[in-house]
Design a protein around this motif. Sequence first.
Motif, mmCIF file in Angstrom:
data_model
loop_
_atom_site.group_PDB
_atom_site.id
_atom_site.type_symbol
_atom_site.label_atom_id
_atom_site.label_comp_id
_atom_site.label_asym_id
_atom_site.label_seq_id
_atom_site.Cartn_x
_atom_site.Cartn_y
_atom_site.Cartn_z
ATOM 1 N N SER A 53 38.297 34.482 42.243
ATOM 2 C CA SER A 53 39.441 34.854 41.404
ATOM 3 C C SER A 53 39.550 33.934 40.193
ATOM 4 N N LEU A 54 39.497 32.636 40.446
ATOM 5 C CA LEU A 54 39.600 31.675 39.344
ATOM 6 C C LEU A 54 38.396 31.784 38.406
ATOM 7 N N GLY A 92 38.766 34.782 35.980
ATOM 8 C CA GLY A 92 39.810 34.511 34.987
ATOM 9 C C GLY A 92 39.385 33.457 33.975
ATOM 10 N N GLY A 148 31.838 38.568 33.473
ATOM 11 C CA GLY A 148 32.793 38.538 34.574
ATOM 12 C C GLY A 148 32.105 38.775 35.907
#
Length: 233
Positions: free
Chosen positions: A106-107, A110, A127
């Motif tokens: 997740s980090l 982002g 990504g």
Amino acid sequence: MIGTGWRHAASLLPQRVLGPLGWLRGSLGAGLAIAVAGLATAALLGSEGSRLPWLVAPLGASAVLVFAVPASPLAQPRSVVIGNLLSATIGLTLGMLLGDPLIAASLAVGLAIAAMSLARCLHPPGGACALLCALGAAGPEGWNLVHLGPIAANVLTLAAAGWVYNNATGHRWPHVIVPAAPPPPAEERPVHTREDIAATLADWDEVLDIDIDDLDAFFRAVNERVAERGKVR
């Protein structure tokens, strides 16, 4: 010379097959580039090829951009190479430091978007690179920074193949913006200016996958065509 021959061959087939960005041209280029990237990376890895990946999945998404939409700001060499490698580094680092696949992934995604945006190398497959590397480093596979080697070989080979293939088939890559025609005298000024385009984009508050200078050149070319048609009448 090669580009001229390709354009001649393309003129003999329907536009949707080999036209400006026909599906056959992009499909052949992407397939060849993936094959070359896999072979080159496997050759570089040698005996390490049994424990390190010789192809990573995000490369497929990069190939779509490089060969299907080579004029896109997201598909330029800087974005392909730096975007993927920056994101992979972030993913590997967070995966090794945090150890939790969900948090690390997740980090990583982002932070990869933020880093690519700040570095002006935004590339959507980046990504995926961040996600893949975070999961690989935090999971049982135990990925580490050594895995940057095959990823770098993949993206560099893809970029080299994109440069050769796109230029050989009549699409300059890195993309070169066609200069907009100089504005005519005030009394004949087109209905828009570059500032009008920028203001409209700001009003829309959206990011279009095209450079503002390309839009300006396109609209000026349209204005010239309309003016020529008016003269004929």
